[in-house]
Scaffold this motif. Structure first.
Motif, PDB file in Angstrom:
ATOM      1  N   UNK A  52       0.641  -1.180   0.158  1.00 47.66           N
ATOM      2  CA  UNK A  52       0.048  -0.240  -0.417  1.00 47.66           C
ATOM      3  C   UNK A  52       0.789   1.351  -0.281  1.00 47.66           C
ATOM      4  N   UNK A  57      -2.777   1.499  -5.043  1.00 49.20           N
ATOM      5  CA  UNK A  57      -3.805   0.487  -5.912  1.00 49.20           C
ATOM      6  C   UNK A  57      -3.359   0.244  -7.199  1.00 49.20           C
ATOM      7  N   UNK A 137     -10.944   0.803  -1.737  1.00 45.07           N
ATOM      8  CA  UNK A 137     -11.193   1.782  -3.417  1.00 45.07           C
ATOM      9  C   UNK A 137     -12.193   1.531  -4.281  1.00 45.07           C
ATOM     10  N   UNK A 167     -14.280  -0.148   5.645  1.00 41.43           N
ATOM     11  CA  UNK A 167     -14.393   0.519   4.730  1.00 41.43           C
ATOM     12  C   UNK A 167     -16.222  -0.699   4.577  1.00 41.43           C
ATOM     13  N   UNK A 168     -17.114   0.631   4.369  1.00 45.19           N
ATOM     14  CA  UNK A 168     -18.459   0.423   4.040  1.00 45.19           C
ATOM     15  C   UNK A 168     -18.660  -0.549   4.841  1.00 45.19           C
ATOM     16  N   UNK A 174     -19.451   3.655   8.729  1.00 44.97           N
ATOM     17  CA  UNK A 174     -17.377   3.735   9.054  1.00 44.97           C
ATOM     18  C   UNK A 174     -16.823   4.230   7.699  1.00 44.97           C
ATOM     19  N   UNK A 175     -15.693   4.327   7.174  1.00 40.45           N
ATOM     20  CA  UNK A 175     -15.586   5.465   6.195  1.00 40.45           C
ATOM     21  C   UNK A 175     -16.607   4.802   4.606  1.00 40.45           C
ATOM     22  N   UNK A 176     -16.858   5.455   3.782  1.00 41.19           N
ATOM     23  CA  UNK A 176     -17.936   5.789   2.919  1.00 41.19           C
ATOM     24  C   UNK A 176     -19.377   4.380   3.175  1.00 41.19           C
ATOM     25  N   UNK A 177     -19.339   4.111   4.470  1.00 39.87           N
ATOM     26  CA  UNK A 177     -20.533   3.831   4.327  1.00 39.87           C
ATOM     27  C   UNK A 177     -21.918   4.606   5.197  1.00 39.87           C
ATOM     28  N   UNK A 356      -8.968   0.797  11.841  1.00 37.59           N
ATOM     29  CA  UNK A 356      -8.718   2.113  12.288  1.00 37.59           C
ATOM     30  C   UNK A 356      -8.508   3.090  13.609  1.00 37.59           C
ATOM     31  N   UNK A 376      -6.361   6.176  11.959  1.00 39.20           N
ATOM     32  CA  UNK A 376      -6.802   6.570  10.568  1.00 39.20           C
ATOM     33  C   UNK A 376      -4.897   6.473  10.455  1.00 39.20           C
ATOM     34  N   UNK A 377      -5.625   6.739   8.604  1.00 37.46           N
ATOM     35  CA  UNK A 377      -3.427   5.712   8.306  1.00 37.46           C
ATOM     36  C   UNK A 377      -2.800   6.939   9.003  1.00 37.46           C
ATOM     37  N   UNK A 380      -1.569   9.250   3.658  1.00 44.07           N
ATOM     38  CA  UNK A 380      -3.006   9.280   2.670  1.00 44.07           C
ATOM     39  C   UNK A 380      -2.216   9.866   1.531  1.00 44.07           C
TER      40      UNK A 380
ATOM     41  N   UNK B   1     -10.571   0.876 -13.609  1.00 43.90           N
ATOM     42  CA  UNK B   1      -9.888   2.220 -14.068  1.00 43.90           C
ATOM     43  C   UNK B   1      -9.503   2.467 -15.243  1.00 43.90           C
ATOM     44  N   UNK B  24     -14.981  11.680  -6.131  1.00 45.62           N
ATOM     45  CA  UNK B  24     -13.441  11.120  -5.800  1.00 45.62           C
ATOM     46  C   UNK B  24     -13.195  10.233  -6.430  1.00 45.62           C
ATOM     47  N   UNK B  56     -10.349  13.361   4.189  1.00 48.08           N
ATOM     48  CA  UNK B  56      -9.649  12.408   4.546  1.00 48.08           C
ATOM     49  C   UNK B  56     -10.925  11.019   4.622  1.00 48.08           C
ATOM     50  N   UNK B  57     -12.277  11.422   4.641  1.00 49.47           N
ATOM     51  CA  UNK B  57     -13.083  10.040   4.039  1.00 49.47           C
ATOM     52  C   UNK B  57     -12.464   9.038   3.244  1.00 49.47           C
ATOM     53  N   UNK B  59      -8.807   6.748   2.240  1.00 45.53           N
ATOM     54  CA  UNK B  59      -7.653   6.620   2.269  1.00 45.53           C
ATOM     55  C   UNK B  59      -7.306   6.886   0.990  1.00 45.53           C
ATOM     56  N   UNK B  60      -7.909   6.081  -0.007  1.00 48.39           N
ATOM     57  CA  UNK B  60      -7.384   6.266  -1.516  1.00 48.39           C
ATOM     58  C   UNK B  60      -7.049   7.590  -2.171  1.00 48.39           C
ATOM     59  N   UNK B  62      -6.539  10.522  -1.466  1.00 51.35           N
ATOM     60  CA  UNK B  62      -6.054  12.269  -0.652  1.00 51.35           C
ATOM     61  C   UNK B  62      -5.142  12.654  -1.156  1.00 51.35           C
ATOM     62  N   UNK B  63      -4.050  12.202  -2.072  1.00 46.02           N
ATOM     63  CA  UNK B  63      -3.417  12.019  -2.900  1.00 46.02           C
ATOM     64  C   UNK B  63      -4.078  12.421  -4.343  1.00 46.02           C
ATOM     65  N   UNK B  84     -18.496  12.696  -2.120  1.00 45.27           N
ATOM     66  CA  UNK B  84     -19.198  11.641  -2.785  1.00 45.27           C
ATOM     67  C   UNK B  84     -20.142  12.535  -3.706  1.00 45.27           C
TER      68      UNK B  84
END
Lengths: 613, 117
Positions: A52, A57, A137, A167-168, A174-177, A356, A376-377, A380, B1, B24, B56-57, B59-60, B62-63, B84
């Motif tokens: 990661x 990804x 992702x 996630x979800x 949670x994140x994206x939930x 997290x 959390x991470x 990022x 992708x 996003x 920060x919602x 993770x993948x 942010x960059x 979203x």
């Protein structure tokens, strides 16, 4: 699978609702030290490489093979770095014939070939998934509802490590939930409670009960915040009760089933939800009600509902609460572990919980997992092929070395060989943004904290003998992390400095949550051979020159009960010290005081100390 | 992708790819497009983006969000990126145009000049 089919599948899972909680998964069982699903104890922190931080990804088969080859080429495998973990981004975006499948473009040879390649080199194969419906992702291949099928796939691929994200997640926000999933993890606001039975009735207002734990509060005459508060961010300490309950003492004339009439209002947000747990007394079998209450038209519109409550004659403690944030998540991870056990009997898979810190896993993670993320991470700004990504020393939120360290350093009480390990996320050594000194201290911190040592860089950039190699291959530091005694270092003092003034915290230094990085911490780690590692860590970005010391007496106070040779320490007249970084050695007479006068920014001095007979 | 941007009309490709996606996801697509099609280097410091309330919602992301924000290609709204929110064809076209032409990019507070110029 079409998007419509995916939505239908998720809707069916939501309709089923979260699983009933067996007694051994209850909040009241968290402190009993017992694991579930046959989870094995005694594993040391894992060491390896994870895709990661290095490639995000954009990892692929060729890169992973090169990383596996590099671990061997550099001799890192001999030092313990054996896990090669494919993180998010390796699967097709949806299941193929109901099964997980390798992304055809990035992993054209498939996962069995990847596993073989890694195993043939004496390394171990790790993969990634999620307890929700989707991966972070977005790929619709989360294990929720598919634990049995996915476990069989992991068995076919002969995995050795599984990192499982959150996630979800369907039963929490949670994140994206769905943000409204907070309804599952907080009780409604409670204005009054009436308990009635044959010849008995007693009314309680919010002020008539006791608030147990933390953050439960009385606002506008109602009890709110009955739940576990979110630990994803750095705002709150991980130590202590991380949830709140409302408890009533009720004395009834005879044993029987009474009616509890609850005046309440529901919502779907942090602090106020729609799911209530009622327990009579304490213990894993104390819960008598565990489910949704009828929704009210608004968060400040109150209704009444009746709940049957069995009470004993005499005094009873009735608890109104919601521990589902922790219990649901434990249950989800346990479901996956249970299926892995069926698919791979006798396995030795390292299960890395990656929620997290949201659900305060330090309380329950040991029951089912081998490590648990605490925040959390750490970054990022992950890398990709040709770009190393960015790591920071400090940040107001979680993406920095010190954000993660600040929390992990007071969590030693949650870790151990009989439990598992706090996980302050993967190493950022090799990313842009961190100096050599910062990387060295980052490695020292992670080794003293018994953190998983997961490299997150493109190993093609490393040559034996370069500064990155010298840090990640430091045998002395690795030996601290992999010491068979398996005790995370304890902070024995912290000296905070501001504008020329210093303040030293010694009492409760191991439990006081400090986020101001203008300080020097002293950590002590007992080791299996009877020595101790003592680390002086300058957490700040400036030179610290107030002088820092720890005595043998203070070391014994802090970790004496964990030293296998405490009597030797107590009777010794001399102590031998070796500086891990410089190699300098000296012997000190008693009274032995280990001292450092000055530390450069972000630097550390770490000594190995042993009594001399 | 998306990995195959048309050599004939990469801007059209980008517009089509962005239409109907969440912001996003769009940030990732635009960032990858900048790298693959324009060969545009990343900005090392994305600090102005890190104060966006919802960054920060994901993770993948942010960059990706950081790069397209500090380069003035995708804007924030009310202190949020809107991870979203779904992009319609008009917004997709505007984003693609800014990605393709640095002269059209937006001014970002905290950045000395619009990167990419």
């Amino acid at each position: 699978m079409t998007e419509e089919q995916m939505k239908q599948e998720i809707a069916e899972l939501v309709k089923k609702g979260p699983r009933p909680i067996p007694p051994e998964y209850r909040f009241d069982a968290f402190d009993n030290g017992e694991t579930v699903c046959g989870k094995k104890k005694g594993k040391l922190p894992p060491m390896g490489w994870n895709s990661w931080n290095a490639f995000g990804t954009n990892n692929n088969e060729a890169l992973t093979r090169e990383m596996a080859d590099a671990l061997v080429r550099l001799g890192l495998d001999k030092l313990g770095y054996r896990y090669v973990v494919l993180d998010d981004g390796c699967y097709e975006n949806s299941r193929v014939d109901g099964r997980l499948a390798a992304n055809a473009e990035r992993f054209p040879s498939g996962f069995p070939a990847m596993a073989s390649y890694i195993h043939e080199r004496g390394l171990k194969f790790g993969m990634y998934n999620d307890v929700g419906s989707n991966l972070c992702s977005g790929a619709y291949v989360g294990t929720c509802g598919h634990e049995d099928v996915d476990a069989k796939s992991y068995a076919e691929w002969d995995i050795d490590f599984l990192k499982v994200d959150n996630c979800y997640y369907l039963w929490d926000n949670a994140t994206f939930s769905d943000g409204k999933n907070a309804r599952y993890v907080y009780a409604p606001a409670i204005r009054s409670v009436r308990i009635a039975g044959e010849g008995f009735s007693q009314e309680f207002s919010a002020a008539d009960g006791a608030l147990l734990g933390e953050r439960a509060a009385i606002r506008n005459g109602c009890v709110t915040d009955l739940g576990t508060f979110d630990g994803t961010g750095p705002a709150a300490s991980p130590v202590g009760d991380r949830s709140g309950e409302f408890a009533l003492e009720v004395t009834v004339p005879s044993a029987g089933t009474y009616t509890m009439s609850l005046e309440y209002a529901t919502a779907k947000e942090e602090g106020q939800g729609s799911w209530l747990q009622v327990a009579v007394g304490f213990g894993p079998d104390a819960v008598v009600f565990d489910g949704f209450v009828p929704e009210t038209p608004g968060s400040t519109v109150f209704r009444r509902t009746d709940i049957a409550v069995p009470l004993a004659a005499g005094r009873n403690t009735v608890r109104l609460m919601n521990h589902r944030r922790q219990e649901n998540t434990l249950c989800s991870y346990a479901t996956l572990l249970s299926e892995i056990n069926k698919a791979m009997p006798g396995h030795d898979i390292f299960l890395s919980l990656c929620e997290w810190g949201k659900t305060q896993p330090q309380n329950w993670g040991y029951k089912v997992g081998d490590s648990w993320r605490i925040l959390n991470d750490i970054t990022f700004r992950v890398g990709r092929d040709g770009a190393p990504g960015y790591g920071a020393w400090k940040d107001d939120y979680t993406p920095s070395v010190t954000s993660q360290y600040n929390k992990a350093v007071i969590m030693d009480g949650f870790a151990g060989l009989d439990r598992g390990w706090n996980d302050p996320d993967m190493l950022m050594i090799g990313m842009n943004g961190l100096s050599e000194t910062q990387c060295c201290t980052h490695m020292t911190m992670w080794c003293m904290l018994n953190a998983p040592l997961m490299l997150g860089l493109d190993l093609r950039r490393v040559e034996a003998g370069d500064w990155i190699f010298n840090i990640i291959a430091d045998r002395d530091l690795i030996a601290l992390n992999q010491d068979p005694l398996g005790v995370q270092a304890k902070r024995v003092s912290s000296t905070i400095s501001h504008e020329g003034e210093s303040c030293c915290i010694k009492e409760n230094a191991d439990r006081t949550y400090l986020t101001d990085i203008n300080r020097v911490d002293i950590l002590v780690k007992p080791l299996a051979d009877g020595s101790a590692a003592v680390s002086f860590i300058n957490v700040s970005e400036k030179t610290m020159d107030s002088g820092y010391s720890v005595s043998v007496a203070e070391i014994l106070d802090a970790v004496g009960d964990r030293l296998p040779n405490r009597a030797e320490w107590e009777s010794a007249k001399r102590f031998f010290c070796r500086d891990i970084c410089t190699g300098a050695e000296r012997t000190q007479d008693m009274p032995a005081l280990l001292a450092v006068s000055e530390l450069a920014p972000c630097d550390n001095v770490t000594l190995l100390v042993k009594p001399v007979q | 992708m998306e990995t195959g941007w048309s050599s004939e009309d990469p801007v059209r490709d980008l517009t089509r790819a962005l239409t109907g996606t969440m912001r996003k996801t769009a940030a990732r697509l635009v960032h990858e497009w900048l790298l693959a099609v324009r060969g545009e280097v990343d900005v090392p410091d994305i600090a102005p983006a890190l104060s966006l309330a919802d960054i920060y919602e994901c993770h993948a992301c942010v960059e990706h969000i950081g790069q397209v924000y500090v380069k003035g290609i995708m804007e924030a709204r009310g202190g949020r990126f809107g991870v979203r929110e779904v992009i319609d064809v008009h917004e997709a076209a505007a984003i693609a145009a800014r990605a393709a032409d640095p002269a059209k990019r937006l001014f970002v507070p905290g950045m000395a000049q619009a990167p990419g110029k």
